[in-house]
Each structure stands twice: as structure tokens, then as C-alpha cells.
Design an enzyme around this catalytic site. Sequence first.
Site, mmCIF file in Angstrom:
data_model
loop_
_atom_site.group_PDB
_atom_site.id
_atom_site.type_symbol
_atom_site.label_atom_id
_atom_site.label_comp_id
_atom_site.label_asym_id
_atom_site.label_seq_id
_atom_site.Cartn_x
_atom_site.Cartn_y
_atom_site.Cartn_z
ATOM 1 N N HIS A 77 0.820 -1.225 0.000
ATOM 2 C CA HIS A 77 0.000 0.000 0.000
ATOM 3 C C HIS A 77 0.851 1.271 0.000
ATOM 4 C CE1 HIS A 77 0.492 -0.396 4.391
ATOM 5 N NE2 HIS A 77 0.063 -1.626 4.243
ATOM 6 N N HIS B 154 7.694 7.186 4.019
ATOM 7 C CA HIS B 154 6.927 6.547 2.942
ATOM 8 C C HIS B 154 6.181 7.638 2.188
ATOM 9 C CE1 HIS B 154 4.057 6.901 6.275
ATOM 10 N NE2 HIS B 154 3.203 7.158 5.295
ATOM 11 N N HIS C 72 2.596 8.831 -0.411
ATOM 12 C CA HIS C 72 1.231 8.635 -0.914
ATOM 13 C C HIS C 72 1.175 9.359 -2.248
ATOM 14 C CE1 HIS C 72 -0.294 7.298 3.103
ATOM 15 N NE2 HIS C 72 0.725 8.036 3.517
ATOM 16 N N GLU D 55 -2.437 13.435 0.684
ATOM 17 C CA GLU D 55 -3.476 13.130 1.696
ATOM 18 C C GLU D 55 -4.031 14.430 2.271
ATOM 19 O OE1 GLU D 55 -1.868 9.713 4.234
ATOM 20 O OE2 GLU D 55 -3.501 8.959 3.000
ATOM 21 N N HIS E 242 5.786 11.325 3.928
ATOM 22 C CA HIS E 242 5.595 11.287 5.384
ATOM 23 C C HIS E 242 6.850 10.771 6.077
ATOM 24 C CE1 HIS E 242 0.920 11.065 4.947
ATOM 25 N NE2 HIS E 242 1.388 12.304 4.865
ATOM 26 N N THR F 136 -3.048 7.781 8.941
ATOM 27 C CA THR F 136 -4.011 7.895 7.826
ATOM 28 C C THR F 136 -4.318 6.535 7.209
ATOM 29 O OG1 THR F 136 -2.290 8.177 6.156
ATOM 30 C CG2 THR F 136 -3.124 10.193 7.246
HETATM 31 C C1 LIG Z 1 3.100 -6.772 11.871
HETATM 32 C C2 LIG Z 1 1.946 -5.982 12.433
HETATM 33 C C3 LIG Z 1 2.399 -4.562 12.634
HETATM 34 C C4 LIG Z 1 1.190 -3.708 12.894
HETATM 35 N N1 LIG Z 1 1.626 -2.432 13.314
HETATM 36 C C5 LIG Z 1 2.069 -1.656 12.182
HETATM 37 C C6 LIG Z 1 1.511 -0.304 12.397
HETATM 38 O O1 LIG Z 1 0.862 -0.004 13.366
HETATM 39 N N2 LIG Z 1 1.805 0.507 11.439
HETATM 40 C C7 LIG Z 1 1.287 1.842 11.464
HETATM 41 C C8 LIG Z 1 2.302 2.536 10.697
HETATM 42 C C9 LIG Z 1 1.859 3.845 10.132
HETATM 43 C C10 LIG Z 1 0.653 3.982 9.453
HETATM 44 C C11 LIG Z 1 0.332 5.237 8.873
HETATM 45 C C12 LIG Z 1 1.234 6.271 8.979
HETATM 46 S S1 LIG Z 1 0.854 7.828 8.246
HETATM 47 N N3 LIG Z 1 0.358 7.609 6.759
HETATM 48 O O2 LIG Z 1 -0.221 8.401 9.010
HETATM 49 O O3 LIG Z 1 2.089 8.585 8.235
HETATM 50 C C13 LIG Z 1 2.430 6.130 9.665
HETATM 51 C C14 LIG Z 1 2.746 4.896 10.243
HETATM 52 ZN ZN LIG Z 2 1.568 8.254 5.318
#
Ligand SMILES: CCCCNCC(=O)NCCc1ccc(S(N)(=O)=O)cc1
Ligand SMILES: [Zn+2]
Length: 265
Positions: A67, A96, A98, A108, A121, A207
Amino acid sequence: MAPWGYSKENGPATWHKDCPIANTGVRQSPIDLITTGQTCAKYDSNLKPVIVSYPAFSEATFLNNGHSVQFQPSAGNLSELSGGPLTKKYKFEQFHFHWGNNDSEGSEHRVNGKMYPAELHLVHWNSESPNFSSFQEAVGSNDPHALCVLGFFLKVGAENASLKPITDLLSKVKNAGSSVSFPGKFDLKAVLPETLTDYYTYDGSLTTPPLAECVKWIVFKEPIEVSTAQMEAFRAVDDGHGKPITGNYRPPCPLHTRTVAASFK
Ligand SMILES: CCCCNCC(=O)NCCc1ccc(S(N)(=O)=O)cc1
Ligand SMILES: [Zn+2]
């Protein structure tokens, strides 16, 4: 439940099934950053520049998790974040992206409804909290500022030489689940604007599932330029169902009683 994604069957409108907070949460992200009118971002003269200490990473994994594509340095990395709206020091965890399938969509966060073609991000966690001592524990804590994510808009323009080592690697992680160890050093600092003074900041969430409401968001006003070719490279990354990831962004969420602060007039 089928793993979450961005298609009709498993996209943002279905995430509430496994993550009720998607619909019941009052601090969800992303949001539309409005700069004029009633609910607009409010200038706060106390907001200081964001301070990052990003020594070049020497060991990291670049992963396509189906994703997004994610750059994750080895646990020993010493990169830190402080300043801005923060009162604590945060440790760098990963970055990462988007993106969309054309230049009029992909980010986003939005600014007065405008989307950028992509958003970077930089994910950090509070390394000075007594309540957790790892990123995963931080995500699981109910601490509203367990994480701090720096958001940078990407816009199409000149080729970004600092991001080239990353965009050149995208073809190597075309298949979902594939990862490569990052060859050589990567200087993240060189990707960012010199001065991290002009930004929006607000309390929000991840997000993507689990959509935990544990993020202090800092979204910078100035976009980072990348070339059309670099944008196209993101759109060739596959989602694990034989299709390219062409829109891994969540639509904006209601602001509820939150206010957005701006570090600039
Ligand atoms: C192996 C199981 C692990 C589960 N745990 C993995 C996990 O909780 N990941 C969440 C990671 C995440 C998601 C979204 C953002 S964003 N787009 O808001 O920056 C940043 C970080
Ligand atoms: Zn993100």
C-alpha cells in the site's frame, strides 16, 4: 477481513469495519488545511522552526508493502526530531509516500481543497515518554502525541537529485512484498528545504489502519519538486493484485472541534 487497501472493495470507505475509529474518531487524518474563513488555520507566533538531526543513513531497507513504499533504517539509527510544536525529542522510524495516478491528485492533506500529486511522510515516535520504548508500543499507546509525522507535498517540476536514489529504486520493488537493502548511504536532510519554518500543525491520526489518534501532524507549506519521470516511477509500483498502486491516499476527515495552527502569517 480482506486486508485493507485503496480499491472499492477494501478502500477508505470500508476501513470502519475493522477500525470503527474511522467513523467514530474525532481526531482523524488527513484533513483539508483551510487558510481563510472561519475554520482556518490560526497563526501562532510561538511556533518555532522544526529541528531535524538526520545523519546520512548507512543501513536501510526499502520495501513495497502493497500500500506504499517505505524506507526504514536499521534500529540503530540516531536520527531525531525536535522543536516546532514539540516539547519532546522524537526518534525517526521510517518514511513513505502517498501518490495518485495523475498530477491532480495523490496527496493526503489538501490546501483549500487543492491536492498535490504526492505527499512524503517522515514518521517519528516520542523517545522520551515513560509509557513506551518502541515505535510499535507508541502506536498502541493512547498518547495523543506518541508519534510526530512530518508531511511534505510533492509537486511536478525539476528532477529532484536528492530523491533520485529513492525513485531509481522503485523499479526494484515493483512487486508487493518485495524489499531491497538500500545500497550505500542516503541523505534525507538533502531532500528537505533548508529552513523548516513554515508549516501547519494539528492533532490527528495515522491515515491508514489502525488509524490510531496518536499523531502530532506537521505539514510544511513549501512543496518539494520532483520530475514527471520521478512521479511516473511511483505509479509503476504494484499493489499485490497485479495492479499498480494508483491512489494510496485517504480522503480528508472532519475537523470536529480541532484547530489548525500555522507557524506563518
Ligand atoms: C506486523 C503488524 C504490525 C502492525 N503495526 C504496524 C503499524 O501499526 N503501522 C502503522 C504505521 C503507520 C501507518 C500510517 C502512517 S501515516 N500515513 O499516518 O504517516 C504512519 C505509520
Ligand atoms: Zn503516510
